[in-house]
Design an enzyme around this catalytic site. Sequence first.
Site, short mmCIF file in Angstrom:
data_model
loop_
_atom_site.label_atom_id
_atom_site.label_comp_id
_atom_site.label_asym_id
_atom_site.label_seq_id
_atom_site.Cartn_x
_atom_site.Cartn_y
_atom_site.Cartn_z
N CYS A 150 1.07 -1.18 -0.23
CA CYS A 150 -0.02 0.17 -0.16
C CYS A 150 0.92 1.44 -0.04
O CYS A 150 1.43 1.81 -0.94
CB CYS A 150 -1.13 -0.02 0.89
SG CYS A 150 -2.39 1.25 0.86
N HIS A 175 -3.70 -4.76 0.56
CA HIS A 175 -2.85 -5.37 1.69
C HIS A 175 -3.42 -6.50 1.80
O HIS A 175 -4.74 -7.67 2.96
CB HIS A 175 -3.81 -5.03 2.64
CG HIS A 175 -3.48 -3.26 3.58
ND1 HIS A 175 -2.33 -2.71 4.18
CD2 HIS A 175 -3.94 -2.55 3.15
CE1 HIS A 175 -2.11 -1.61 4.46
NE2 HIS A 175 -2.94 -1.35 3.28
N GLU A 184 -1.55 -9.31 3.94
CA GLU A 184 -1.58 -8.92 6.02
C GLU A 184 -2.60 -9.23 6.16
O GLU A 184 -2.96 -9.03 6.89
CB GLU A 184 -0.42 -8.21 6.38
CG GLU A 184 -1.39 -6.91 6.89
CD GLU A 184 -0.88 -6.36 5.10
OE1 GLU A 184 -1.06 -4.67 5.78
OE2 GLU A 184 -0.87 -6.40 4.59
#
Length: 249
Positions: free
Chosen positions: A113, A219, A221
């Site tokens: 990002c 993202h 994660e």
Amino acid sequence: MLKIGISACFFYPDPERTVFGHKSLSYMENDMARWISKKGVLPILLPDLEESLLADILQQMDGIVLQGGSDIAPQHYGEEPIGPWKGDPYRDQYELKILDYAIRNHKPVLGICRGFQLMNVYFGGTMYQDIVSQLPHSAVHRSASLYDTINHPVHIEPGTLFDRLYGHVANPLVNTVHHQAVKDLGRDLEVYARSEDGFIEAFGYTKEATGKVMGVQWHPEFSQTQKGILLDENLIFNVFIEHARQHRN
């Protein structure tokens, strides 16, 4: 263990904050810590130090992750701010030092990002400061209230690393938590994926082995929030970690 350095997010002094109100804080988002902390991998939050001390720490890292967060300051890609989008020039300088060291010393880098955007700026690219105001007919790329629960399709570029990783996926979806986007692509960057409305969503640096230095606008994660719906985040991680192992050896 492999040592993966993670650039810090910052909270600056705020007298209204009850704890450490007059101090600057460096932090790592918890989903990021969990995603990096696989067996045999040690995540290390990189401290905000002068360059000479920071270099000694970076030398010990097997790979670098640039995590998400605040906007890139427009001054770093030759523009004046529009509206309220001033960015975070202090964090930019901190992370640009880290990225420059990693590139000069051929270390694996994964930008996420903001980190993806910082990489584009480092390589001479520019940014749309605010998608909604500059390109009002674009799709929704950020919702402050829904945050990482929204997604959109991406087009995987044929013949690229991501085509090999995700070319079999019939309807590739990624989460989306950004209001800025790549405008002019930086030098020596190859596009891996684009959004349906044309924004660059992933790229890799062509002066290193494929995938050794790469970034994604989404993202990975945060993928657990929409588990089983989005592109498999572990495939990106595995490429990065394999480069970290090779670098260490």
